[in-house]
Write a protein that holds these residues in place. Structure first.
Motif, PDB file in Angstrom:
ATOM      1  N   GLN A 258      -3.828  11.032  -3.431  1.00 52.72           N
ATOM      2  CA  GLN A 258      -3.456  10.465  -2.966  1.00 52.72           C
ATOM      3  C   GLN A 258      -3.542  11.386  -2.298  1.00 52.72           C
ATOM      4  O   GLN A 258      -2.368  11.056  -0.473  1.00 52.72           O
ATOM      5  CB  GLN A 258      -1.567  10.422  -3.380  1.00 52.72           C
TER       6      GLN A 258
ATOM      7  N   ARG B 111      -4.963  10.413   0.995  1.00 53.30           N
ATOM      8  CA  ARG B 111      -4.628   9.983   2.063  1.00 53.30           C
ATOM      9  C   ARG B 111      -3.579  10.302   2.871  1.00 53.30           C
ATOM     10  O   ARG B 111      -3.902  10.302   4.157  1.00 53.30           O
ATOM     11  CB  ARG B 111      -4.602   8.801   0.974  1.00 53.30           C
TER      12      ARG B 111
ATOM     13  N   THR C 263       0.892  -1.358   0.020  1.00 52.61           N
ATOM     14  CA  THR C 263      -0.352  -0.352   0.734  1.00 52.61           C
ATOM     15  C   THR C 263       0.560   1.343  -0.016  1.00 52.61           C
ATOM     16  O   THR C 263       1.934   1.524   0.358  1.00 52.61           O
ATOM     17  CB  THR C 263      -1.173   0.039   0.680  1.00 52.61           C
ATOM     18  N   ARG C 264       0.277   2.044  -0.594  1.00 55.57           N
ATOM     19  CA  ARG C 264       1.110   3.838  -0.143  1.00 55.57           C
ATOM     20  C   ARG C 264       1.122   3.877   0.973  1.00 55.57           C
ATOM     21  O   ARG C 264       2.292   4.441   1.375  1.00 55.57           O
ATOM     22  CB  ARG C 264       0.148   4.855  -1.246  1.00 55.57           C
TER      23      ARG C 264
ATOM     24  N   VAL D  72      -7.258  -0.908   3.835  1.00 56.54           N
ATOM     25  CA  VAL D  72      -5.666  -0.010   2.963  1.00 56.54           C
ATOM     26  C   VAL D  72      -4.902   0.078   4.124  1.00 56.54           C
ATOM     27  O   VAL D  72      -3.888   0.424   4.083  1.00 56.54           O
ATOM     28  CB  VAL D  72      -5.964   0.810   1.676  1.00 56.54           C
TER      29      VAL D  72
ATOM     30  N   HIS E  62      -9.692   5.753   2.435  1.00 56.38           N
ATOM     31  CA  HIS E  62      -9.798   4.501   1.563  1.00 56.38           C
ATOM     32  C   HIS E  62      -8.870   4.745  -0.374  1.00 56.38           C
ATOM     33  O   HIS E  62      -8.188   5.937  -0.097  1.00 56.38           O
ATOM     34  CB  HIS E  62     -11.012   3.826   1.017  1.00 56.38           C
ATOM     35  N   SER E  63      -9.011   3.265  -1.312  1.00 59.45           N
ATOM     36  CA  SER E  63      -8.582   3.700  -2.131  1.00 59.45           C
ATOM     37  C   SER E  63      -8.671   5.051  -3.688  1.00 59.45           C
ATOM     38  O   SER E  63      -7.870   4.990  -4.212  1.00 59.45           O
ATOM     39  CB  SER E  63      -7.935   1.945  -3.334  1.00 59.45           C
ATOM     40  N   LYS E  64      -9.962   5.152  -3.083  1.00 57.51           N
ATOM     41  CA  LYS E  64     -10.547   6.285  -4.504  1.00 57.51           C
ATOM     42  C   LYS E  64     -10.537   7.117  -4.092  1.00 57.51           C
ATOM     43  O   LYS E  64     -10.185   8.319  -4.269  1.00 57.51           O
ATOM     44  CB  LYS E  64     -11.903   6.026  -4.212  1.00 57.51           C
TER      45      LYS E  64
END
Length: 415
Positions: free
Chosen positions: A274, A277, A60-61, A297, A269-271
């Motif tokens: 960046q 996030r 994960t990022r 995530v 979450h991934s949507k």
């Protein structure tokens, strides 16, 4: 960094990695696995600080960013050049940074595979001389056959680094699967010492002894009502909390709803873009938001020491995912709590989790609190109204987003 003595996984792995052995390290979440591979990598790099020395792949990022920050902190007396290669950031800037021969590349497999396919040999050629490769959360990276499997991208990333006989490979995981353990038996060349396998505190995928696991029986039609009242009990009101959901749509909905109910909440979450996030995680770490609503995530590896309580709003289908979720609290010997919301049809999932961790959950209770009565008296009308508002907000956001994509709405309208 207030690290006074090595943890068991660090004590076991660091000397063997320094000897040049490939290593498979398995230890429960929060036990210091990042330091177990970062310290020997930096030690060996400092003896010969050339070109691209190490490559770290992680799923994960957020975990990639955390590993990047830990490497930078530990290496602060030296001039380590590290780059972060993850989705959500500009490809051209990343390609430029890769082409400048950094000492360490920390990447998510999908984005690094994109560079291998599209950025050209000048960008990736330095990876062909990497001395050490780390697969962090190796069970997730090497899982095959599942939806969203990262294995094809991992294989593409490994295709450009030196072959196993000419590099040192380190695998770390909190979930020691039979597939990972079997890698110890792969054929070795005469010049390569045998793989070192170190398993610490992994009895039935042990969860921390300081974690108090509980469940709360709820009516599934009133799940949000129970959550709202549960967050407001005297025992829970001061706590830093992560709420895990199975779907992005659920996480988005809960974030809107809890904000309307005047909880200090943020999301991961991934949507999300960046930048958002990173900002949201920063707000939660800084206690600007008391509650983080997240999908899986956020389940792996993130070290947020202040988390007091993990709530499983949805029960994960895979018991291993439960382990990683509740591992966000009770880290490094601290105390923590987890509460799993259980509906009428969730009993089998709970039994599977209990069998996996080797411990039963206890029924949640708080002195003087009858949650069901509170839900009926205080939450039904209020949460029902805010639920409709939250769904309307989400729908309006989708309509505006769709119009922006079609060029019908200005991003910055004139006042």
């Amino acid at each position: 960094m207030a690290i006074k003595r090595p943890t068991a996984i660090q004590k076991g792995c660091i000397p063997e990695i320094l000897k040049g052995r490939d290593c498979i390290g398995g230890s429960r979440t929060g036990s210091g696995k990042t330091v177990a591979f970062a310290v020997p990598i930096l030690q060996k790099w400092a003896e010969d600080p050339c070109g691209v020395f190490g490559l770290v792949l992680t799923p994960t990022r957020e975990l990639a960013l955390q590993i990047y920050e830990q490497f930078k902190a530990i290496s602060s007396p030296q001039s380590l050049k590290a780059v972060l290669i993850t989705g959500g950031s500009d490809m051209r800037q990343q390609a430029t940074a890769l082409a400048q021969r950094p000492h360490l590349v920390i990447a998510t497999p999908g984005r690094l595979a994109d560079h291998i396919r599209t950025s050209g040999e000048d960008t990736i050629c330095a990876l062909r001389r990497v001395k050490m490769v780390v697969l962090d959360e190796a069970d997730r990276l090497l899982a095959s056959g599942s939806v969203g499997s990262m294995l094809p991208d991992v294989e593409e990333c490994l295709s450009v680094v030196p072959p196993p006989a000419k590099r040192q490979t380190l695998l770390f995981t909190a979930t020691m699967t039979p597939e990972i353990r079997a890698l110890k038996e792969l054929p070795r060349t005469p010049e390569k010492p045998p793989v070192f396998l170190c398993e610490v505190d992994l009895q039935a995928l042990a969860i921390p002894a300081s974690l108090n696991q509980m469940y709360l029986q709820i009516q599934v039609t009133h799940r949000e009502h129970y959550l709202h009242m549960f967050l407001l009990t005297d025992h829970n009101l001061p706590k830093s909390i992560i709420i895990f959901c199975n779907r992005i749509s659920t996480a988005d909905y809960l974030t809107h709803l809890l904000r309307l109910l005047e909880h200090r909440v943020t999301a991961l979450h991934s949507k999300l873009p960046q930048r958002q996030r990173i900002d949201n995680l920063g707000r939660f770490r800084a206690s600007a938001a008391r509650i983080l609503v997240a999908t899986d995530v956020a389940a792996r590896g993130l070290d947020i020491p202040e988390v007091d309580l993990v709530i499983n709003y949805d029960i994960p289908r895979n018991p291993d995912d439960y382990i990683h979720r509740v591992g966000r609290t009770a880290r490094a010997g601290r105390k923590g709590e987890s509460v799993t919301f259980v509906g009428q049809r969730d009993v089998e999932l709970v039994h599977a989790i209990e069998a996996r961790v080797g411990r039963q959950m206890e029924a949640w209770e708080e002195e003087g609190v009858n949650l069901e009565t509170r839900v009926i008296r205080e939450a039904l009308k209020l949460v029902g109204e805010k639920t409709r508002e939250a769904r309307l907000e989400i729908e309006e956001g989708r309509e505006v987003g769709g119009k922006r994509k079609r060029g019908m709405v200005k991003l910055r309208p004139n006042k």
